[in-house]
Write an enzyme that holds these catalytic residues in place. Structure first.
Site, mmCIF file in Angstrom:
data_model
loop_
_atom_site.group_PDB
_atom_site.id
_atom_site.type_symbol
_atom_site.label_atom_id
_atom_site.label_comp_id
_atom_site.label_asym_id
_atom_site.label_seq_id
_atom_site.Cartn_x
_atom_site.Cartn_y
_atom_site.Cartn_z
ATOM 1 N N CYS A 174 -56.314 3.622 46.721
ATOM 2 C CA CYS A 174 -57.644 3.446 46.110
ATOM 3 C C CYS A 174 -57.677 2.309 45.092
ATOM 4 O O CYS A 174 -58.745 1.800 44.765
ATOM 5 C CB CYS A 174 -58.096 4.747 45.437
ATOM 6 S SG CYS A 174 -58.253 6.088 46.602
ATOM 7 N N HIS A 211 -63.997 2.725 40.724
ATOM 8 C CA HIS A 211 -63.668 3.322 42.013
ATOM 9 C C HIS A 211 -64.421 4.649 42.104
ATOM 10 O O HIS A 211 -64.448 5.423 41.153
ATOM 11 C CB HIS A 211 -62.157 3.544 42.116
ATOM 12 C CG HIS A 211 -61.768 4.445 43.243
ATOM 13 N ND1 HIS A 211 -62.201 4.235 44.534
ATOM 14 C CD2 HIS A 211 -61.009 5.579 43.276
ATOM 15 C CE1 HIS A 211 -61.724 5.192 45.307
ATOM 16 N NE2 HIS A 211 -61.006 6.016 44.571
ATOM 17 N N ASN A 227 -65.747 8.848 48.770
ATOM 18 C CA ASN A 227 -64.603 8.028 48.349
ATOM 19 C C ASN A 227 -64.156 7.167 49.534
ATOM 20 O O ASN A 227 -63.601 7.689 50.495
ATOM 21 C CB ASN A 227 -63.482 8.962 47.880
ATOM 22 C CG ASN A 227 -62.244 8.216 47.410
ATOM 23 O OD1 ASN A 227 -62.120 7.000 47.620
ATOM 24 N ND2 ASN A 227 -61.325 8.934 46.789
#
Ligand code: UT7
Length: 325
Positions: A115, A252, A282
């Site tokens: 990520c 993020h 996500n």
């Protein structure tokens, strides 16, 4: 003193057409729209079509960023693609994107920091541009996480989505002033002691299978806010800035509660947070450039504004980037 700054000349994004709602997911596993929204802020996610690969998503985002930059493929000498879901074990998906864009010069490679991949990619491109060896880079974050999600595991399958985002960077001479546009500072961190908290249970060296995402969600959550906040403090301190100076916080997009908790801890007011987790879920390395693309498309991003990116993910890896737009 003359210095090189990596300025962002273009931004682009791409989301697959298919939308998977919480309602649909609740017919697949024992979950509910209410639980998912309350714990994560997610309402829906996009899922790549069977014949769509990560490089296809990446290509669409990169093309849009390149168009908006006013540059041509011949101008680009660096392609960095942050992804955890490459088309193949090798070659790097970045070379597929490079070829399909018609770029036959420079270098292209993938970056694996889960990520945090986009902030790692930005920092790497920034360093290579500053070295003087490269002039213009495309940095992409692209994922088809739907391919490595265990669709029977309710604790993870509700969290992820597919998508891609990209930026075009250009090396520009600057006076090194804080007011000059471009990347001001980047901070990257990792701590491999936590690698078993969030991982994929397969790979070429272990199972010879792709594997599925496994996560101790509560543990990841526990570390997220403190680790992210510490790297942001470092960035602000190094740049001589205060949290009030930040115009846009583009984090993020893992969980709305993490976004809000981080913003509160560093003192960024809620109206400055760019939130896309509700619609995209996500998307790992793609989430920051996708959120930046939404901000750009909304027309709210103005020249001279200060933008803060941050991410944390498997590894653990984490990091932040401060950019003058
Ligand atoms: O990109 C970076 C990596 N990822 C993250 O940053 C994710 C970080 N972690 C999180 O976002 C949160 O920990 C989750 C959203 C994953 C989970 O939220 P939580 O508030 O930490 O819930 P929990 O794991 O403590 O689980 C609470 C309960 C459990 O049931 P019991 O043991 O209390 O009976 C779970 O079994 O919720 C249950 N549960 C669910 N219930 C309905 C877990 N997943 C689901 C689900 N639907 N999808």
């Amino acid at each position: 003193m003359s210095k090189i700054r990596s300025i962002i000349r273009g931004v682009g994004g791409y989301l697959p057409k298919r939308v998977l709602t919480n309602e649909e997911l609740s017919q697949m596993v024992d979950t509910s729209d209410e639980w998912i929204k309350e714990r994560t802020g997610i309402s829906q996610r996009h899922i790549a079509a069977d014949d769509e690969m990560t490089s296809d998503l990446a290509l669409a985002a990169a093309k849009q960023a390149l168009d908006r930059s006013g540059l041509k493929p011949i101008d680009i000498d660096l392609v960095i693609m942050a992804t955890t879901t490459p088309d193949h074990t090798f070659p790097a998906s970045a070379v597929t994107v490079q070829a399909k864009l018609g770029i036959h010069q420079g270098a292209a490679f993938d970056m694996q920091a889960v990520c945090s991949g986009f902030v790692y990619g930005l920092a790497t491109a920034d360093s290579l541009l500053k070295s003087g060896g490269y002039r213009r880079a495309i940095v992409i974050g692209a994922e088809t996480l739907s391919r490595i999600v265990d669709w029977t595991d309710r604790s993870t399958c509700v969290l992820f989505g597919d998508g891609a985002g990209a930026v075009v960077l250009e090396a520009e001479e600057s006076n090194g002033e804080l007011s000059d546009r471009g990347i001001i500072t980047s901070h990257l961190r990792s701590d491999g002691r936590y690698r078993c908290k969030l991982f994929v249970d397969g790979g070429p060296g272990t199972s010879q299978q792709v594997g599925h995402i496994r996560m101790e969600g509560r543990e990841v959550f526990k570390h997220a806010v403190t680790k992210i906040a510490s790297t942001i403090h470092m960035s602000l301190e190094q740049a001589g800035l205060k949290s009030e100076d930040i115009d846009w916080f583009v984090p993020h997009q893992a969980n709305k509660r993490i976004l809000d908790g981080t913003a509160k801890r560093i003192g960024i007011s809620p109206e400055k947070i760019v939130v896309t987790v509700d619609k995209h879920a996500n998307t790992s390395a793609a989430s920051i450039p996708l959120a930046l693309n939404e901000l750009y498309q909304s027309g709210r991003l103005q020249a001279g504004q200060l933008v803060l990116f941050e991410a944390m993910g498997g590894g653990f890896t984490w990091g932040s980037t401060l950019v003058r737009w």
